[in-house]
Design an enzyme around this catalytic site. Structure first.
Site, PDB file in Angstrom:
ATOM      1  N   ASP A  12       0.822  -1.207   0.000  1.00 11.70           N
ATOM      2  CA  ASP A  12       0.000   0.000   0.000  1.00 11.70           C
ATOM      3  C   ASP A  12       0.856   1.258   0.000  1.00 11.70           C
ATOM      4  OD1 ASP A  12      -2.584   1.495   0.435  1.00 11.70           O
ATOM      5  OD2 ASP A  12      -1.543   2.010   2.307  1.00 11.70           O
TER       6      ASP A  12
ATOM      7  N   GLU B  37       1.629  -0.060  -4.833  1.00 14.55           N
ATOM      8  CA  GLU B  37       0.782   1.089  -5.150  1.00 14.55           C
ATOM      9  C   GLU B  37       1.643   2.334  -4.971  1.00 14.55           C
ATOM     10  OE1 GLU B  37      -3.027   3.748  -3.659  1.00 14.55           O
ATOM     11  OE2 GLU B  37      -1.899   2.498  -2.266  1.00 14.55           O
TER      12      GLU B  37
END
Length: 621
Positions: free
Chosen positions: A275, A312
């Site tokens: 993330d 990401e």
């Protein structure tokens, strides 16, 4: 010692690689914790009459002891310096939630059935992202298993789970997790996650887990008393930044790498999605991302399957996926938000926020041809130059999508694209994603336009924190309040509104969209991978005046011609020479009845009338 993933060759903290509680199989358990801020650490066993059990100080802030009469299922805490007692930072299970005791888990007791699973090449991933709590009415790992046949019918090859590390309460996106080793108790804990991964592998599906190493959530975060896990040198929008490059950061790096290893080794996961790596700050000589990639990749041979790291990032920085010998971190892939932004801005006309940099047909074409749209030029939204070129990268290193949890859930009401786009444009968006040379991702429910929104939801126990989250969301969407009332993140009805109704996938327009996705995925599986954007394996032609995109890709049986009409008017398109047979159309396609006349009317092959926002696919053997 049954220490699962433990590998003392890593060299962290004097070689003390194992963190957590490890049952030894003889009625004893090894406990080890890093707590440099404590002079003494004692083990407290719940429902045990024994006094606190001191752990031996090994040096470098590590404490450990082998304790008899303690086995799997025992619940425990650590008392620091005769003061408060806290859960284990490396807890494998929090059966009573973030504020309760940790529980000893025997990772070797589960009987796996995936011995024949050898993974799959990354370029074959067709990813389906889901939230465990909202995907089914039950909201558990086992309930997801009950719907794997549905996903197999759709044709996806990889399941991506939003974060499942223990978070406060029972309702959360997962990015407020505070125990990076422990699967969420309300989802089914360690055994439930293993059953899900096992079932996926039995159906030929890989499993990706979204993990969060840029911060920990605010509630139930007990790491501060143990040691300098965090730093105030950097800031993230979500919480304290993790200490990857400051004093005493080596054991922190080991803690994070150990977490990643246990997901891959103990839970048989095939890939991790990292993330928001733009919130991971490391200015040391060797970046934590590169070290993490190296540690995971070197275990592939022993595991007998590939292991992937997917980032990401909003940096558009190709160094993330470049190999170390070229100055990169060596990750396997990264999300490409530019593809989504270019597609959404063009189809919806939105121009606020980061959509200010997008909206032209030419940018859509660049996303197909090169990957990143913002590749070093000026960004109006950021008011500076942004990004690097990905034109020389393999397309399978970029993940593209028309929806994901962020792009839906970070809208004020969590509304999905079907509320702004008609069926024709929804199908066009699906074709753009699934026929691109990049890795496609589908967000749960988009394949049949589920009417459920995906709003932001929490279930914090701290009233002050709940109020802060509410106020933060209101400030974030202050300029959008004319659109209606913002859903209350803490209200359980907000969470319940996100639950899918999969039964709709066979009903009316929902069913037609599902059938279209299923056929696109079937054809996608027959396409040969594109190793480079510009190496001739994919021929792309763009008519910017008429906003038509033509793509020719190689398939296992020949060639596939993809015609995409991004205009709101019907367009005549001339097929290339040769015999093409129709495969799929998204809306009503009209072929002239007099083929011989039509063929003679142009210099090329037959003409067809491509409907507004229409997609037509043809094959040639």
């Amino acid at each position: 010692m049954n220490a699962g993933w433990s590998d003392n060759s890593a060299g962290y903290g004097g070689g003390k690689a194992a963190l957590g509680a490890f049952p030894l199989g003889d009625g004893c358990t090894l406990f080890r914790v890093w707590a440099p801020r404590a002079r003494e650490v004692a083990l407290l066993i719940e429902e045990d009459a024994r006094p606190p059990i001191p752990l031996a100080h090994e040096g470098d802030g590590y404490f450990s002891s082998v304790v008899s009469g303690v086995g799997p299922g025992a619940r425990y805490r650590y008392r620091l310096d005769h003061g408060a007692a806290f859960p284990d930072p490396a807890s494998r299970f929090q059966p009573l939630g973030v504020h309760g005791p940790s529980q000893v888990v025997d990772q070797g007791c589960y009987q796996w059935h995936d011995g024949e699973w050898r993974g799959m090449p990354l370029e074959r991933y067709i990813i389906y992202e889901l939230h465990v709590g909202a995907f089914t009415p039950q909201g558990t790992f086992d309930a997801v298993i009950s719907r794997l046949d549905y996903l197999a019918e759709l044709g996806v090859t990889a399941l991506e789970l939003m974060p499942v590390a223990q978070f406060p309460g029972e309702r959360n996106w997962g990015y407020d997790g505070t125990f990076p080793f422990a699967p969420q108790n309300s989802y089914g804990g360690p055994e439930g996650l293993k059953r899900l991964v096992d079932a996926c592998h039995g159906r030929g599906m890989a499993v990706i887990l979204d993990v969060v190493y840029n911060h920990l959530g605010p509630e139930g975060n007990y790491l501060h008393p143990y040691g300098p896990y965090f730093t105030d040198r950097y800031r993230t929008p979500w919480g304290d930044a993790v200490n990857f490059d400051g004093p005493d950061s080596d054991p922190v790096r080991h803690y994070v790498i150990s977490s990643a290893l246990q997901w891959v080794v103990d839970y048989h996961l095939d890939a991790l999605r990292l993330d928001a790596i733009h919130g991971i700050f490391d200015f040391g000589a060797r970046h934590i991302l590169g070290e993490l990639a190296c540690e995971l990749h070197r275990r592939q041979e022993a595991l007998g399957r590939p292991v992937y790291l997917i980032a990401e990032s909003d940096l558009n920085d190709t160094r993330v996926i470049l190999p170390p010998e070229r100055g990169g971190h060596g990750l396997d892939a990264q999300w490409n938000d530019d593809f989504h932004h270019a597609l959404t801005a063009f189809l919806t006309g939105e121009r606020s926020g980061y959509y200010a940099d997008f909206g032209s047909f030419g940018q859509l074409v660049k996303a197909f041809e090169q990957g990143f749209v913002l590749s070093g030029g000026y960004s109006v939204f950021r008011r500076r130059r942004h990004g690097s070129s990905s034109a020389d990268c393999p397309p399978s290193r970029l993940v593209v999508f028309s929806q994901n949890h962020d792009q839906v859930g970070n809208r004020m009401a969590g509304d999905r694209p079907h509320e702004r786009l008609d069926p024709a444009r929804l199908r066009l968006a699906a074709a753009a994603v699934l026929l691109s040379p990049c890795l496609p991702l589908i967000f749960m429910g988009e394949e049949y336009a589920d009417p459920a929104p995906f709003p932001y939801f929490i279930s914090h126990g701290d009233p002050g924190l709940v109020a802060a989250v509410r106020e933060g969301r209101r400030r974030e969407f202050a300029s959008f309040m004319h659109q209606g009332e913002m859903p209350d993140p803490q209200d359980e009805t907000t969470f319940r509104s996100a639950r899918l109704d999969l039964g709709l996938h066979r009903v009316g327009e929902h069913g037609r969209l599902f059938a279209f996705y299923r056929e696109l995925i079937r054809l996608r599986k027959e396409l040969l991978p594109v190793s480079r954007f510009r190496d001739g394996e994919m021929a792309l032609a763009a008519d910017e005046g008429r906003q038509i995109l033509s793509i020719v890709r190689h398939a296992s049986w020949g060639r596939l011609l993809c015609l995409l009409n991004f205009s709101s008017t019907s367009q005549y398109v001339c097929l290339p020479g040769g015999e093409w047979f129709p495969l799929l159309d998204s809306v009503a396609l009209e072929f002239p009845s007099d083929r011989s006349c039509c063929a003679g009317s142009t210099a090329g092959g037959p003409r067809l009338l491509l409907a507004p926002f229409g997609v037509a696919l043809f094959g040639k053997g």
